[in-house]
Design an enzyme around this catalytic site. Structure first.
Site, PDB file in Angstrom:
ATOM      1  N   ARG A  92      39.986  46.124  35.873  1.00 33.47           N
ATOM      2  CA  ARG A  92      40.498  47.379  36.264  1.00 33.47           C
ATOM      3  C   ARG A  92      40.932  48.031  34.974  1.00 33.47           C
ATOM      4  NH1 ARG A  92      43.756  45.072  41.312  1.00 33.47           N
ATOM      5  NH2 ARG A  92      42.234  44.903  42.715  1.00 33.47           N
TER       6      ARG A  92
ATOM      7  N   ARG B 256      47.297  53.148  44.418  1.00 36.87           N
ATOM      8  CA  ARG B 256      47.348  52.251  42.998  1.00 36.87           C
ATOM      9  C   ARG B 256      45.860  52.883  42.421  1.00 36.87           C
ATOM     10  NH1 ARG B 256      46.370  45.779  43.945  1.00 36.87           N
ATOM     11  NH2 ARG B 256      44.402  46.431  44.564  1.00 36.87           N
TER      12      ARG B 256
ATOM     13  N   ARG C 142      39.354  45.479  51.670  1.00 37.53           N
ATOM     14  CA  ARG C 142      40.577  44.792  51.817  1.00 37.53           C
ATOM     15  C   ARG C 142      41.700  44.907  52.896  1.00 37.53           C
ATOM     16  NH1 ARG C 142      41.549  43.706  45.765  1.00 37.53           N
ATOM     17  NH2 ARG C 142      39.544  43.615  44.881  1.00 37.53           N
TER      18      ARG C 142
HETATM   19  P1  ADP Z   1      48.845  43.072  44.979  1.00 40.28           P
HETATM   20  O1  ADP Z   1      48.834  42.299  43.609  1.00 40.28           O
HETATM   21  O2  ADP Z   1      49.188  42.368  45.997  1.00 40.28           O
HETATM   22  O3  ADP Z   1      47.360  43.309  45.189  1.00 40.28           O
HETATM   23  P2  ADP Z   1      50.107  45.301  43.570  1.00 40.28           P
HETATM   24  O4  ADP Z   1      51.382  44.665  42.679  1.00 40.28           O
HETATM   25  O5  ADP Z   1      49.027  45.891  42.629  1.00 40.28           O
HETATM   26  O6  ADP Z   1      49.609  44.446  44.783  1.00 40.28           O
HETATM   27  O7  ADP Z   1      50.773  46.418  44.312  1.00 40.28           O
HETATM   28  C1  ADP Z   1      50.006  47.494  44.876  1.00 40.28           C
HETATM   29  C2  ADP Z   1      50.647  48.982  44.683  1.00 40.28           C
HETATM   30  O8  ADP Z   1      51.592  48.987  45.360  1.00 40.28           O
HETATM   31  C3  ADP Z   1      50.891  49.033  43.192  1.00 40.28           C
HETATM   32  O9  ADP Z   1      50.715  50.650  43.069  1.00 40.28           O
HETATM   33  C4  ADP Z   1      52.254  48.907  43.369  1.00 40.28           C
HETATM   34  O10 ADP Z   1      53.164  49.796  42.242  1.00 40.28           O
HETATM   35  C5  ADP Z   1      52.622  49.334  44.551  1.00 40.28           C
HETATM   36  N1  ADP Z   1      53.880  48.823  45.103  1.00 40.28           N
HETATM   37  C6  ADP Z   1      54.336  47.293  45.155  1.00 40.28           C
HETATM   38  N2  ADP Z   1      55.687  47.025  45.510  1.00 40.28           N
HETATM   39  C7  ADP Z   1      55.775  48.213  46.135  1.00 40.28           C
HETATM   40  C8  ADP Z   1      57.067  48.591  46.926  1.00 40.28           C
HETATM   41  N3  ADP Z   1      58.053  47.667  47.358  1.00 40.28           N
HETATM   42  N4  ADP Z   1      57.091  49.479  47.257  1.00 40.28           N
HETATM   43  C9  ADP Z   1      56.297  50.593  47.092  1.00 40.28           C
HETATM   44  N5  ADP Z   1      55.017  50.503  46.096  1.00 40.28           N
HETATM   45  C10 ADP Z   1      54.951  49.159  45.836  1.00 40.28           C
HETATM   46  P1  5GP Z   2      42.272  41.398  42.837  1.00 37.00           P
HETATM   47  O1  5GP Z   2      40.833  42.017  42.996  1.00 37.00           O
HETATM   48  O2  5GP Z   2      43.153  42.581  43.824  1.00 37.00           O
HETATM   49  O3  5GP Z   2      42.798  41.236  41.666  1.00 37.00           O
HETATM   50  O4  5GP Z   2      42.329  40.167  43.994  1.00 37.00           O
HETATM   51  C1  5GP Z   2      41.762  40.123  45.306  1.00 37.00           C
HETATM   52  C2  5GP Z   2      42.223  39.006  45.949  1.00 37.00           C
HETATM   53  O5  5GP Z   2      41.879  37.746  45.503  1.00 37.00           O
HETATM   54  C3  5GP Z   2      43.866  38.650  45.879  1.00 37.00           C
HETATM   55  O6  5GP Z   2      44.186  38.219  47.280  1.00 37.00           O
HETATM   56  C4  5GP Z   2      44.255  37.710  45.091  1.00 37.00           C
HETATM   57  O7  5GP Z   2      45.327  36.929  45.391  1.00 37.00           O
HETATM   58  C5  5GP Z   2      42.972  36.728  45.364  1.00 37.00           C
HETATM   59  N1  5GP Z   2      42.555  35.812  43.824  1.00 37.00           N
HETATM   60  C6  5GP Z   2      42.891  36.209  42.539  1.00 37.00           C
HETATM   61  N2  5GP Z   2      42.605  35.146  41.849  1.00 37.00           N
HETATM   62  C7  5GP Z   2      42.200  34.057  42.707  1.00 37.00           C
HETATM   63  C8  5GP Z   2      41.770  32.703  42.779  1.00 37.00           C
HETATM   64  O8  5GP Z   2      41.724  32.286  41.710  1.00 37.00           O
HETATM   65  N3  5GP Z   2      41.378  32.155  43.758  1.00 37.00           N
HETATM   66  C9  5GP Z   2      41.484  32.761  44.921  1.00 37.00           C
HETATM   67  N4  5GP Z   2      41.176  31.916  45.894  1.00 37.00           N
HETATM   68  N5  5GP Z   2      41.993  33.960  45.139  1.00 37.00           N
HETATM   69  C10 5GP Z   2      42.384  34.787  44.229  1.00 37.00           C
END
Ligand code: ADP
Ligand code: 5GP
Length: 212
Positions: free
Chosen positions: A54, A147, A158
């Site tokens: 990304r 996001r 998702r």
């Molecule tokens: P994940 O890693 O679980 O996929 P992210 O950390 O990328 O999720 O968070 C998804 C989106 O939500 C991001 O744009 C982040 O800035 C936002 N976000 C995370 N925590 C909060 C919160 N407590 N309140 C509002 N927005 C949040």
């Molecule tokens: P994203 O594409 O949003 O970074 O990740 C998608 C999902 O893949 C998330 O639920 C994240 O926790 C999971 N993920 C990231 N790395 C790994 C990994 O090494 N192993 C597994 N099993 N899941 C992962």
């Protein structure tokens, strides 16, 4: 073998910490805050993935970006601790990713999906599990859209996966070393995570202090 082997060599290896929760629940945000605040305490297990980076993501920092062919070969060579298919892409934790962090004697953070958790439970890594839940599916959808990193199709995939993941998380609440944090207000969620990890953080600090 991973953690036990290192424990024998080096007295104390802190317990790893697995973060799991639906995509968009806030895992990366909370992990970043934790690592920024505790600079030398945590190390991130950099996973491999076949998805595209990304904007802002760096190879070797957020993920090791690879191809399906390369990853399948590495998996068949036994180089992975766990791996999974998520939303049409492969993700996996290499043994080296974890080993590299354990060798620094930091708390190893893994960010993995539910399939990964199920696999890790069969290993001897014995981490602490923190499941990050969104306050609701509606809020999760807003966050995934907010996001601005995923296509409509990816968001729908998702969200469908999230419903199944949340069912698993709800079943796991009473398992050993398992904590569930609802990420509604970010600071409240962050404080809860710090509270869960405080014993491990303090223990690591004490051991380092005594070793000086
Ligand atoms: P994940 O890693 O679980 O996929 P992210 O950390 O990328 O999720 O968070 C998804 C989106 O939500 C991001 O744009 C982040 O800035 C936002 N976000 C995370 N925590 C909060 C919160 N407590 N309140 C509002 N927005 C949040
Ligand atoms: P994203 O594409 O949003 O970074 O990740 C998608 C999902 O893949 C998330 O639920 C994240 O926790 C999971 N993920 C990231 N790395 C790994 C990994 O090494 N192993 C597994 N099993 N899941 C992962």
């Amino acid at each position: 073998m991973l953690r036990r082997g290192l424990t024998i060599m080096a007295e104390y290896i802190p317990r790893p910490c697995v973060f799991c929760g639906p995509s968009g629940s806030g895992k990366s945000t909370l992990i970043k805050q934790l690592m920024d605040e505790h600079k030398d305490t945590f190390g991130f297990s950099v996973s491999h993935t076949t998805r595209n980076p990304r904007p802002g993501e760096q190879d070797g920092v957020h993920y090791h970006y690879t191809t399906r062919e390369k990853m399948e070969l590495a998996i068949s060579n036994g180089e992975f601790l766990e791996h999974a298919q998520f939303s049409g892409n492969m993700y996996g934790t290499s043994k080296r990713a974890v080993q590299d962090v354990l060798a620094t004697k930091r708390i190893c953070i893994l960010d993995i999906d539910v399939q990964g958790v199920k696999s890790i439970k069969k290993t001897d890594l014995k981490p602490i599990y923190i499941f990050v839940k969104p306050p609701s599916i509606e809020v999760l959808e807003e966050r995934l859209r907010g996001r601005k990193t995923d296509s409509e199709e990816a968001i729908q995939k998702r969200l469908a996966t999230a419903i199944k993941e949340l069912e698993y998380i709800d079943e796991e609440t009473s398992a050993n070393a398992t904590f569930v944090v609802v990420n509604d207000d970010r600071e409240v969620a962050y404080e809860k995570i710090k509270g869960i990890l405080s014993t491990d953080i303090v223990k690591l600090r004490d051991i380092r202090f005594k070793a000086k």
